[in-house]
Every structure is written in structure tokens, then in C-alpha cells.
Design a protein around this motif. Structure first.
Motif, PDB file in Angstrom:
ATOM      1  N   VAL A   1      -0.734 -21.224  -7.495  1.00  5.32           N
ATOM      2  CA  VAL A   1      -0.442 -19.944  -6.854  1.00  5.32           C
ATOM      3  C   VAL A   1      -0.162 -20.205  -5.388  1.00  5.32           C
ATOM      4  O   VAL A   1      -0.958 -20.851  -4.692  1.00  5.32           O
ATOM      5  N   SER A   2       0.967 -19.711  -4.892  1.00  8.67           N
ATOM      6  CA  SER A   2       1.299 -19.809  -3.481  1.00  8.67           C
ATOM      7  C   SER A   2       0.648 -18.635  -2.753  1.00  8.67           C
ATOM      8  O   SER A   2       0.847 -17.482  -3.123  1.00  8.67           O
ATOM      9  N   LEU A   3      -0.136 -18.933  -1.729  1.00 13.60           N
ATOM     10  CA  LEU A   3      -0.863 -17.900  -0.995  1.00 13.60           C
ATOM     11  C   LEU A   3      -0.138 -17.554   0.306  1.00 13.60           C
ATOM     12  O   LEU A   3       0.614 -18.366   0.840  1.00 13.60           O
TER      13      LEU A   3
ATOM     14  N   GLN B   1      -8.486 -26.255  -6.063  1.00 14.43           N
ATOM     15  CA  GLN B   1      -8.126 -26.890  -4.797  1.00 14.43           C
ATOM     16  C   GLN B   1      -7.194 -25.987  -4.015  1.00 14.43           C
ATOM     17  O   GLN B   1      -6.371 -25.272  -4.595  1.00 14.43           O
ATOM     18  N   LEU B   2      -7.326 -26.043  -2.696  1.00 16.75           N
ATOM     19  CA  LEU B   2      -6.434 -25.317  -1.794  1.00 16.75           C
ATOM     20  C   LEU B   2      -5.885 -26.309  -0.790  1.00 16.75           C
ATOM     21  O   LEU B   2      -6.641 -26.963  -0.074  1.00 16.75           O
ATOM     22  N   GLU B   3      -4.555 -26.447  -0.806  1.00 18.09           N
ATOM     23  CA  GLU B   3      -3.918 -27.382   0.115  1.00 18.09           C
ATOM     24  C   GLU B   3      -2.607 -26.795   0.603  1.00 18.09           C
ATOM     25  O   GLU B   3      -1.721 -26.463  -0.197  1.00 18.09           O
ATOM     26  N   LYS B   4      -2.492 -26.632   1.915  1.00 17.24           N
ATOM     27  CA  LYS B   4      -1.273 -26.128   2.562  1.00 17.24           C
ATOM     28  C   LYS B   4      -0.811 -24.798   1.967  1.00 17.24           C
ATOM     29  O   LYS B   4       0.361 -24.602   1.675  1.00 17.24           O
ATOM     30  N   GLY B   5      -1.763 -23.898   1.730  1.00 13.99           N
ATOM     31  CA  GLY B   5      -1.425 -22.572   1.227  1.00 13.99           C
ATOM     32  C   GLY B   5      -1.134 -22.511  -0.261  1.00 13.99           C
ATOM     33  O   GLY B   5      -0.706 -21.481  -0.764  1.00 13.99           O
TER      34      GLY B   5
ATOM     35  N   GLN C   1       9.234 -14.258 -20.642  1.00 11.32           N
ATOM     36  CA  GLN C   1       8.740 -15.576 -20.292  1.00 11.32           C
ATOM     37  C   GLN C   1       7.429 -15.854 -21.002  1.00 11.32           C
ATOM     38  O   GLN C   1       6.624 -14.968 -21.226  1.00 11.32           O
ATOM     39  N   ARG C   2       7.241 -17.122 -21.325  1.00 10.05           N
ATOM     40  CA  ARG C   2       5.964 -17.511 -21.906  1.00 10.05           C
ATOM     41  C   ARG C   2       4.917 -17.469 -20.814  1.00 10.05           C
ATOM     42  O   ARG C   2       5.151 -17.862 -19.681  1.00 10.05           O
ATOM     43  N   ARG C   3       3.749 -17.019 -21.174  1.00  9.80           N
ATOM     44  CA  ARG C   3       2.657 -16.954 -20.216  1.00  9.80           C
ATOM     45  C   ARG C   3       1.920 -18.272 -20.221  1.00  9.80           C
ATOM     46  O   ARG C   3       1.810 -18.935 -21.239  1.00  9.80           O
ATOM     47  N   GLY C   4       1.389 -18.631 -19.069  1.00  8.90           N
ATOM     48  CA  GLY C   4       0.605 -19.847 -18.970  1.00  8.90           C
ATOM     49  C   GLY C   4      -0.849 -19.586 -19.305  1.00  8.90           C
ATOM     50  O   GLY C   4      -1.273 -18.453 -19.479  1.00  8.90           O
ATOM     51  N   TYR C   5      -1.592 -20.654 -19.418  1.00  9.02           N
ATOM     52  CA  TYR C   5      -3.019 -20.547 -19.642  1.00  9.02           C
ATOM     53  C   TYR C   5      -3.710 -21.162 -18.453  1.00  9.02           C
ATOM     54  O   TYR C   5      -3.314 -22.237 -18.010  1.00  9.02           O
ATOM     55  N   PRO C   6      -4.721 -20.564 -17.924  1.00  8.90           N
ATOM     56  CA  PRO C   6      -5.277 -19.264 -18.249  1.00  8.90           C
ATOM     57  C   PRO C   6      -4.436 -18.141 -17.648  1.00  8.90           C
ATOM     58  O   PRO C   6      -3.701 -18.343 -16.693  1.00  8.90           O
ATOM     59  N   ALA C   7      -4.557 -16.952 -18.243  1.00  4.88           N
ATOM     60  CA  ALA C   7      -3.861 -15.788 -17.708  1.00  4.88           C
ATOM     61  C   ALA C   7      -4.426 -15.477 -16.325  1.00  4.88           C
ATOM     62  O   ALA C   7      -5.628 -15.595 -16.092  1.00  4.88           O
ATOM     63  N   LEU C   8      -3.542 -15.104 -15.396  1.00  7.04           N
ATOM     64  CA  LEU C   8      -3.958 -14.846 -14.013  1.00  7.04           C
ATOM     65  C   LEU C   8      -3.658 -13.418 -13.597  1.00  7.04           C
ATOM     66  O   LEU C   8      -2.643 -12.847 -14.005  1.00  7.04           O
ATOM     67  N   ASN C   9      -4.528 -12.875 -12.785  1.00  8.54           N
ATOM     68  CA  ASN C   9      -4.263 -11.663 -12.016  1.00  8.54           C
ATOM     69  C   ASN C   9      -4.414 -12.060 -10.557  1.00  8.54           C
ATOM     70  O   ASN C   9      -5.436 -12.632 -10.173  1.00  8.54           O
ATOM     71  N   VAL C  10      -3.397 -11.775  -9.751  1.00  8.15           N
ATOM     72  CA  VAL C  10      -3.430 -12.096  -8.328  1.00  8.15           C
ATOM     73  C   VAL C  10      -3.184 -10.808  -7.563  1.00  8.15           C
ATOM     74  O   VAL C  10      -2.230 -10.088  -7.850  1.00  8.15           O
ATOM     75  N   GLY C  11      -4.049 -10.525  -6.626  1.00  8.56           N
ATOM     76  CA  GLY C  11      -3.910  -9.305  -5.834  1.00  8.56           C
ATOM     77  C   GLY C  11      -4.472  -9.520  -4.450  1.00  8.56           C
ATOM     78  O   GLY C  11      -4.954 -10.598  -4.110  1.00  8.56           O
ATOM     79  N   GLY C  12      -4.409  -8.488  -3.659  1.00 11.61           N
ATOM     80  CA  GLY C  12      -4.895  -8.618  -2.303  1.00 11.61           C
ATOM     81  C   GLY C  12      -5.504  -7.336  -1.779  1.00 11.61           C
ATOM     82  O   GLY C  12      -5.212  -6.246  -2.263  1.00 11.61           O
ATOM     83  N   THR C  13      -6.376  -7.499  -0.821  1.00 19.34           N
ATOM     84  CA  THR C  13      -6.962  -6.403  -0.071  1.00 19.34           C
ATOM     85  C   THR C  13      -6.633  -6.672   1.388  1.00 19.34           C
ATOM     86  O   THR C  13      -6.115  -7.748   1.725  1.00 19.34           O
ATOM     87  N   PRO C  14      -6.924  -5.735   2.278  1.00 19.66           N
ATOM     88  CA  PRO C  14      -6.678  -6.035   3.701  1.00 19.66           C
ATOM     89  C   PRO C  14      -7.487  -7.229   4.201  1.00 19.66           C
ATOM     90  O   PRO C  14      -7.095  -7.886   5.162  1.00 19.66           O
ATOM     91  N   ASN C  15      -8.598  -7.559   3.520  1.00 18.58           N
ATOM     92  CA  ASN C  15      -9.472  -8.627   3.998  1.00 18.58           C
ATOM     93  C   ASN C  15      -9.359  -9.939   3.235  1.00 18.58           C
ATOM     94  O   ASN C  15      -9.817 -10.964   3.719  1.00 18.58           O
ATOM     95  N   ALA C  16      -8.791  -9.919   2.032  1.00 20.69           N
ATOM     96  CA  ALA C  16      -8.803 -11.136   1.217  1.00 20.69           C
ATOM     97  C   ALA C  16      -7.692 -11.126   0.184  1.00 20.69           C
ATOM     98  O   ALA C  16      -7.108 -10.091  -0.126  1.00 20.69           O
ATOM     99  N   VAL C  17      -7.437 -12.317  -0.371  1.00 21.40           N
ATOM    100  CA  VAL C  17      -6.562 -12.481  -1.530  1.00 21.40           C
ATOM    101  C   VAL C  17      -7.495 -12.799  -2.691  1.00 21.40           C
ATOM    102  O   VAL C  17      -8.361 -13.665  -2.590  1.00 21.40           O
TER     103      VAL C  17
ATOM    104  N   ILE D   1      -7.937 -13.817  -6.755  1.00 24.86           N
ATOM    105  CA  ILE D   1      -7.307 -14.425  -7.922  1.00 24.86           C
ATOM    106  C   ILE D   1      -8.332 -14.420  -9.056  1.00 24.86           C
ATOM    107  O   ILE D   1      -9.470 -14.862  -8.870  1.00 24.86           O
ATOM    108  N   TYR D   2      -7.920 -13.920 -10.209  1.00 19.80           N
ATOM    109  CA  TYR D   2      -8.764 -13.906 -11.401  1.00 19.80           C
ATOM    110  C   TYR D   2      -8.064 -14.723 -12.480  1.00 19.80           C
ATOM    111  O   TYR D   2      -6.927 -14.428 -12.832  1.00 19.80           O
ATOM    112  N   ALA D   3      -8.767 -15.742 -12.987  1.00 20.23           N
ATOM    113  CA  ALA D   3      -8.251 -16.568 -14.086  1.00 20.23           C
ATOM    114  C   ALA D   3      -9.131 -16.304 -15.301  1.00 20.23           C
ATOM    115  O   ALA D   3     -10.342 -16.505 -15.255  1.00 20.23           O
ATOM    116  N   PHE D   4      -8.508 -15.835 -16.381  1.00 17.69           N
ATOM    117  CA  PHE D   4      -9.238 -15.475 -17.587  1.00 17.69           C
ATOM    118  C   PHE D   4      -9.279 -16.679 -18.521  1.00 17.69           C
ATOM    119  O   PHE D   4      -8.300 -16.983 -19.196  1.00 17.69           O
TER     120      PHE D   4
END
Length: 143
Positions: free
Chosen positions: A105-107, A68-72, A35-51, A53-56
Motif C-alpha cells: 500500500v502506498s501511503l 514493514q514501512l519503507e519510504k511511504g 479484477q481479481r482480489r488479492g489476499y488478504p482483503a484490505l480496507n484502507v482509509g483515513g482520518t484527519p489524524n491517521a491512515v 489499514i485493515y487486512a482481513f
């Protein structure tokens, strides 16, 4: 094995890159190369306390980014200006993305929408969304 002596390695790499560019322009979907990658490249991960997201996205003005964050659903949007090429210069290869972009990104359901923090530093946008207190793991004392 004689083709290596007839064609320089850089020429073959350039032809392959041109073929990839043409395919991406013509084909709207994924190809056999993945698949073609989008721009910016993303890394999405989680910890027990937070989600997390890194956008390069190096070279962007943080004021041009819209988070923006709307409805997750977390949306990162912005625009990268095309680099100016001097009038006498000819651009042979232009691989740096220019134009408007939007990543979505769906959270998970356990996030707290009121505890979102976004920071841009050294070309990386870091968005941290805390999980709700009641969903975080906690140790129960035994009496």
C-alpha cells in the motif's frame, strides 16, 4: 425456462465456479468479471489524524506476519499454511487461500513513519499510521 428443471441450480453454480477457476489460472490479468482480489482483503482509509489499514486474514498466527514501512510504502507479508485434510477424505472445493502472500500500500506523504502501530485481533490486522503533527488540522485562536 425449461433448463431450470433439467439442470439443478447447484450444478450450474458449480460449473460457473469451475470456469472462473480455470480462467484465473490461465489469464494473468483482470477479466471481464473484474479484477481479481488479492489476499488478504484490505480496507484502507483515513482520518484527519491517521491512515488506517485493515487486512482481513483469519486463522493466521500473528508471528508469521511481517509488516514493514519503507519510504511511504507499507508492506504486509506472510504465509498461510494449507489446512490438513484427513487421509480418507476427498476435498471437492478448496476456496481458502494457502501459501505466501504480500500486499503493498502506498501511503500519503504526510505520515509519521515513527508512529506506526499494528495489532492483530479476531482475524483482522489493523495498522494505524499517524499523520505528522504539522500537517494535522488545528484551530487557530483569534486574539
Amino acid at each position: 425456462m425449461y433448463y431450470r428443471s433439467l439442470f439443478p441450480r447447484d450444478l450450474l453454480a458449480e460449473l460457473e465456479r469451475l470456469q472462473r477457476d480455470v480462467q484465473q489460472t490461465v489469464e494473468p490479468g483482470p477479466s471481464i468479471r473484474g479484477q481479481r482480489r488479492g489476499y488478504p482483503a484490505l480496507n484502507v482509509g483515513g482520518t484527519p489524524n491517521a491512515v488506517e489499514i485493515y487486512a482481513f486474514a483469519p486463522g493466521l498466527d500473528p508471528a508469521t506476519l511481517d509488516v514493514q514501512l519503507e519510504k511511504g510504502i507499507l508492506t504486509i507479508a506472510g504465509e498461510r499454511q494449507r489446512s490438513a485434510v484427513p487421509e480418507q477424505a476427498t476435498e471437492h472445493i478448496g476456496e481458502r487461500f494457502a501459501g505466501r502472500f504480500r500486499r503493498v500500500v502506498s501511503l500519503p506523504d504526510d505520515i509519521d513513519p515513527n508512529s506506526i502501530v499494528a495489532r492483530y485481533r479476531d482475524g483482522v490486522l489493523h495498522v494505524s499510521v499517524q499523520r505528522r503533527e504539522e500537517t494535522q488540522p488545528r484551530r487557530i485562536s483569534i486574539q
